[in-house]
Design an enzyme around this catalytic site. Structure first.
Site, mmCIF file in Angstrom:
data_model
loop_
_atom_site.group_PDB
_atom_site.id
_atom_site.type_symbol
_atom_site.label_atom_id
_atom_site.label_comp_id
_atom_site.label_asym_id
_atom_site.label_seq_id
_atom_site.Cartn_x
_atom_site.Cartn_y
_atom_site.Cartn_z
ATOM 1 N N SER A 1 0.616 4.553 -3.073
ATOM 2 C CA SER A 1 0.131 5.917 -3.052
ATOM 3 C C SER A 1 -1.365 6.068 -2.754
ATOM 4 O O SER A 1 -1.835 7.175 -2.562
ATOM 5 C CB SER A 1 0.425 6.554 -4.402
ATOM 6 O OG SER A 1 -0.280 5.863 -5.427
ATOM 7 N N LYS B 1 -9.946 7.375 -5.236
ATOM 8 C CA LYS B 1 -8.648 8.053 -5.240
ATOM 9 C C LYS B 1 -8.711 9.232 -6.206
ATOM 10 O O LYS B 1 -9.299 9.115 -7.293
ATOM 11 C CB LYS B 1 -7.585 7.042 -5.676
ATOM 12 C CG LYS B 1 -6.147 7.494 -5.535
ATOM 13 C CD LYS B 1 -5.199 6.370 -5.981
ATOM 14 C CE LYS B 1 -3.748 6.721 -5.829
ATOM 15 N NZ LYS B 1 -2.855 5.616 -6.247
ATOM 16 N N SER C 1 0.693 0.343 -5.333
ATOM 17 C CA SER C 1 0.017 1.492 -4.727
ATOM 18 C C SER C 1 -1.332 1.206 -4.087
ATOM 19 O O SER C 1 -1.831 2.010 -3.314
ATOM 20 C CB SER C 1 -0.157 2.610 -5.753
ATOM 21 O OG SER C 1 1.027 3.345 -5.840
#
Lengths: 502, 534
Positions: free
Chosen positions: B179, B89, B203
């Site tokens: 996310s 990420k 997330s």
């Protein structure tokens, strides 16, 4: 002026930021050094790169605990870190990590003394409460270039460990505050936890000043900043007290504001107050677990490595002799005046110098004191040198004193030799005395001859003395001294002269 | 470039393997690390329309793969991850590789160091193929609010989904959740065998669940946060996304443990080399929290929850209803604490040391203000504003302190449940399967986060480990996952139960629509590339 308001008194509290003497910063491995090239001591954390985390430096914690112990504080077994938010160019994270809620040490006391009286030799001893000692980060430095209207930032100082010491408003004037700070400096230097040089910013003192009539609530206070020496601290506080009294006297109001001390004019001036109504939005620092300090190895929880933690008893054992203890010892051991013990302890290195001389000199400590305080300090002060920079070593001074004590040179000659030694430190005492032919004339015959010459060449004076005015004998003695360049013992000379003229 | 090898072995066959399987293939020489890396990069290129990646690190990846091959060839691999392609990420710092947090604020920012978890993977010989898309600074539950545009759910490109939807396939696609949507999409679309996400309120688990992958949120402090650009320091944990529980366990074992650069990390409990193959589910007590029968829970998810609970029961596990009474207050407290830490953490982005700097320089304050206005999106700015409001001296007690008190109650709820003999808690991960993008953006980020995080964020408040395991497909053909919550530092036990559950639910493998048809895929790559980085 002050006589117009006899009942008003000043109230002074201090906030002291002491830079912790350690090789690395409070939360990063960057080195701590004064006057390093700009931005050469900046780790990723110090520059607040995203994703970096604080890692507490144990040495800084130990310094704060040592300082707390020396100031008779209660050491909190568990203390916490908080974030204090404000935007400032030299505060890269946008917040400072400090200890707002539970600081590492609380409720201490600082005992300090100063001199009063016509000859400033009456010791007054007072104390002030230390509210707390908290660990926090220092900021970087901003350099404003007004010509090109730009600001340059040096982050070398950003993240250096500070101890903030808060002293309660229990002092009443500049002299007290100055004496308290001086004593604090000595303690910190003795502990080795802070170099405490105000001019280099290792010790920064802000004064909270107000005035009131005793028995009434405290007045509105101002905070005085930009003070870079103990002398200026006293001046700034006294000026501010006077100013506030005059404001109130003329029915004005004292504003709660920050004022800067202008050393040129000796005045305090309102500062552009960017922190006027600042809300610091304190919040717990989530990246640091509570800071635990343990009493002793025995009190450690299972599995905790004693080498990795801060132990109070281990630090207590490391506490050096503190200045007040040193002074008492000097007075008791050497029988010196209290004021002399202050001079010896307050001047960095002077006490050690003195004790070194005493050890080798075959003279009474009282005599040594005179040499150290008058001759040595006189010369050092006039040339603005530190004790460690003295060209005359304690050994050399002891040798000189021993020559006087043994009657090999007169004490007036010795002072002359001292100045020669100062100029030519590579020469030994003996060399100087020999080269300049300053040995004492102890030979009776020789002395007799010299005295006879003087008596013979001053018949008028001899006449007067014989007439009963013995004071004139001093004139003859002076002649002998001049003739021998002070290499005679006045007692011997007087005896010989008296015999000759009687 | 490697067209011949692709032709010899169907890419999906090799790419669809688990880490355990492909690691064996690497050791056996059935595939080389460079071939595998090339396949992953090709797969990323083929699925560019998912917008899962912000940066593709092809060059360094091929070098790393080459080094892995050298080790594998001499029979000295570094471990089970040697030569395994992974993605990260884009809120984890990667040395010399741009790290943006999907924000204008950090566009072009190249960190000088690796996050500890990234470094640990690299030290094991794993091959970093790219940095994945997210909501700006990880603030969101859709992966729709980043400066590089939304991430598309790979499952909305399967034949099953396509057959059922009536709209234009170019606009009728589902979100990944967030996310960490890019990481979830990367693992789901077979572009990576493993991806790192971050989990603050769900997330990692939310997109893991919506994209049909295993997503583990370890115990707070078990994995280092050093190098993870923070959202909420007291809740953030690096998350692990894989296609099997066994793989997640392998990665956990490598990543866990104390890091001297993160003072909140703890020593890892001793962990066996792999999950037990044989394990008696009858020793396990599963808690079903009654408060998780929340309003808005979809029928599909409810039925899967019941099915799996029954499955445990039938296998002999003890299944019992439990109560987590303060759950209902959790999301509000989460938002207060989140905003406060966001306001604080974002203070460093002032344009001075790094990142975006506004051209306005009439004063330092003006420069700060415009830098921050230009650099952050609305979501970030709103959270900063709220956080600063909550932290004001006059509000601190009412908001921050209150929220912390309730946080303790929530943690206490879980403790009580585990103290009563429960081993794991079984809950839904999300209320629904993945929403259509066009539906999702009808609500604002704040509302969506409150809805999406409802089952996930209490775990972060309590610092517990939790894992979502893909369970079934919804009637729309989209994945549904269920969450298992374990006790502090009992991550291994949690994974052991999750492994059992995984073996018993029979979740299907993904078949991207048109995967067999090379020309159609290429067309779709060409058509959709304009969305990348826009």
């Amino acid at each position: 002026m002050a006589t117009g308001l006899p009942q008003m008194v000043g109230v002074v509290g201090l906030e002291v930021h002491a830079q912790i003497q350690s090789t690395s910063k409070l939360f990063s491995g960057s080195h701590v050094r004064f006057l390093a090239p700009p931005n050469s001591l900046v780790s990723h954390f110090d520059a607040s790169l995203p994703g970096t985390l604080p890692v507490l430096n144990r040495r800084c914690v130990e310094a704060a605990v040592l300082t707390g112990l020396a100031l008779n504080c209660t050491i909190n077994r568990k203390s916490l870190f908080d974030r204090k938010h404000y935007f400032y160019a030299d505060m890269p994270a946008g917040y400072q990590i400090t200890q707002q809620r539970v600081p590492i040490a609380v409720n201490g006391i600082l005992v300090y003394s100063y001199f009063e009286g016509h000859r400033r030799n009456q010791v007054v001893t007072k104390s002030v409460k230390i509210k707390q000692i908290q660990l926090e980060q220092d900021s970087g430095k901003s350099l404003h270039d007004d010509e090109q209207s730009q600001t340059l930032i040096d982050l070398n100082r950003a993240g250096v460990g500070l101890m903030e010491l808060v002293m309660e408003p229990e002092m009443c004037c500049g002299e007290e505050a100055a004496a308290a700070v001086r004593e604090l400096q000595l303690i910190l230097q003795a502990l080795g936890t802070c170099q405490a040089n105000m001019a280099e910013g290792q010790l920064r003192v802000d004064a909270n000043v107000s005035v009131h009539r005793p028995g009434e609530p405290l007045g509105v206070r101002t905070e005085v900043k930009n003070i870079n020496s103990v002398r200026h601290l006293a001046k700034a506080i006294d000026y501010e007290i006077q100013r506030q009294m005059e404001v109130l006297q003329s029915a004005g109001k004292v504003l709660n504001e920050t004022r800067g001390f202008d050393s040129k004019s000796g005045n305090t001036i309102p500062m552009r107050d960017k922190e006027g109504l600042q809300d610091y939005r304190f919040m717990p620092e989530p990246n640091l677990p509570p800071l635990f300090v343990y009493e002793s190895e025995a009190s450690l929880p299972a599995g905790v490595d004693p080498a990795q933690v801060v132990l109070i008893d281990r630090l207590s054992a490391q506490l050096p002799e503190l200045p007040s203890v040193k002074r008492t010892r000097l007075v008791e051991k050497y029988g010196m005046l209290q004021e002399h013990s202050f001079t010896l302890v307050n001047e960095d290195g002077l006490m050690d110098y003195f004790e070194n001389v005493v050890q080798t000199a075959k003279a009474e400590p009282r005599k040594v004191i005179g040499w150290v305080i008058k001759e040595l300090m006189g010369n050092l002060n006039s040339q603005n040198l530190k004790v460690s920079q003295s060209p005359i070593s304690p050994c050399a001074l002891a040798e000189l004193i021993n020559l006087v004590e043994a009657g090999h040179i007169s004490s007036s000659t010795a002072k002359q030799v001292f100045q020669e030694m100062w100029k030519a430190p590579e020469k030994t005492v003996g060399q100087i005395v020999k080269e300049q032919d300053l040995w004492m004339i102890n030979d009776k015959e020789e002395l007799q001859q010299i005295c006879k010459r003087i008596v013979d060449s001053h018949p008028e004076e001899v006449q007067i003395i014989r007439g009963g005015n013995t004071k004139v004998l001093n004139k003859l003695m002076g002649k002998v001294q001049r003739e021998t360049k002070g290499r005679t013992d006045p007692v011997q000379v007087r005896a010989i002269l008296e015999k000759m003229v009687s | 470039m490697s067209a011949s090898s692709t032709a010899l072995r169907p890419a999906a066959a090799m790419l669809g393997l688990s880490i355990r399987e492909v690691s064996r293939a690497l050791r056996d020489g059935r595939v080389s690390a460079t071939e595998l890396c090339r396949k992953c990069i090709n797969q990323i290129q083929r699925t560019r329309y998912l917008n899962a990646f912000i940066t593709i690190t092809e060059e360094t990846a091929m070098e790393q793969a080459q080094r892995a091959d050298n080790r594998l060839r001499t029979g000295k691999p570094l471990g089970p991850l040697d030569g395994i392609p992974f993605s990260v990420k884009d809120n984890f710092c990667t040395e010399n590789i741009e790290t943006t947090c999907a924000s204008s604020m950090l566009k072009g920012y190249v960190p000088p160091f690796n996050a500890t978890v990234v470094q640990k993977l690299l030290d094991q010989g794993a091959v970093l193929v790219g940095k994945t898309n997210l909501d700006e600074f990880a603030m969101g539950a859709g992966s729709t609010d980043g400066v590089f545009g939304p991430v598309h759910n790979p499952w909305s490109y399967t034949s099953l989904y396509r057959e059922q939807c009536t709209g234009d396939p170019d606009s009728d696609w589902a979100i990944t959740g967030g996310s960490s949507g890019g990481s979830a999409a990367a693992v789901a679309s077979l572009s990576s065998f493993l991806a790192l996400g971050s989990d603050t309120g769900g997330s990692t688990r939310n997109p893991g669940s919506l994209c049909g992958v295993v997503a583990l949120k370890p115990t707070y402090g078990l994995l280092s946060r050093h190098g993870l650009i923070p959202l909420v320091n007291s809740m953030d944990v690096p998350g692990i996304m894989t296609r099997s529980v066994h793989d997640a366990a392998t990665v956990l074992r490598i990543l866990q443990g104390r890091d001297e650069r993160d003072s909140t990390t703890v020593e890892a409990p001793s962990t066996p080399p792999s999950l037990p193959e044989h394990f008696d589910i009858r020793d396990i007590c599963v808690g079903i929290p009654k408060e998780y029968h929340a309003p808005g829970l979809s029928k599909d998810i409810l039925s899967q929850w019941s099915r799996v609970a029954a499955m445990f029961e039938q296998a002999g596990a003890r299944v019992q209803e439990v109560s987590l009474p303060h759950t209902q207050h959790s999301i509000v407290c989460y938002h207060v604490l989140c905003c406060c830490e966001v306001a604080s953490n974002m203070a460093r982005f002032d344009g001075l040391e790094y990142g975006h700097r506004s051209k306005v320089d009439s004063s330092t304050d003006a420069m700060y203000a415009t830098t921050r206005h230009e650099g952050f999106n609305n979501v970030v700015r709103r959270r900063i504003l709220s956080g600063n409001y909550f932290l004001l001296k006059s509000n601190y007690e009412r908001y921050f302190v209150k929220a912390q008190q309730v946080r303790r109650l929530i943690a206490e709820d879980f403790k009580n449940v585990f103290r009563s003999g429960i081993d794991v808690v079984l809950t839904p991960t999300t209320l629904n399967d993945a929403a259509r993008y066009s539906d999702f953006i009808q609500e604002d980020n704040r509302t969506r986060s409150a809805q999406e995080d409802v089952f996930t964020q209490p775990v972060n408040m309590a610092g517990l480990p939790a894992v979502t395991v893909p369970t079934a497909l919804s009637h729309r053909g989209l994945p549904i996952g269920l969450q298992l919550i374990g006790q502090t530092l009992q991550d291994w036990k949690l994974l052991t139960v999750a492994h059992w559950m995984e073996q018993n639910v029979n979740f299907p493998t993904i078949h991207l629509h048109g995967e067999s048809n090379e020309s159609e895929l290429n067309r779709s790559v060409r058509e959709r590339t304009h969305t990348i980085g826009s």
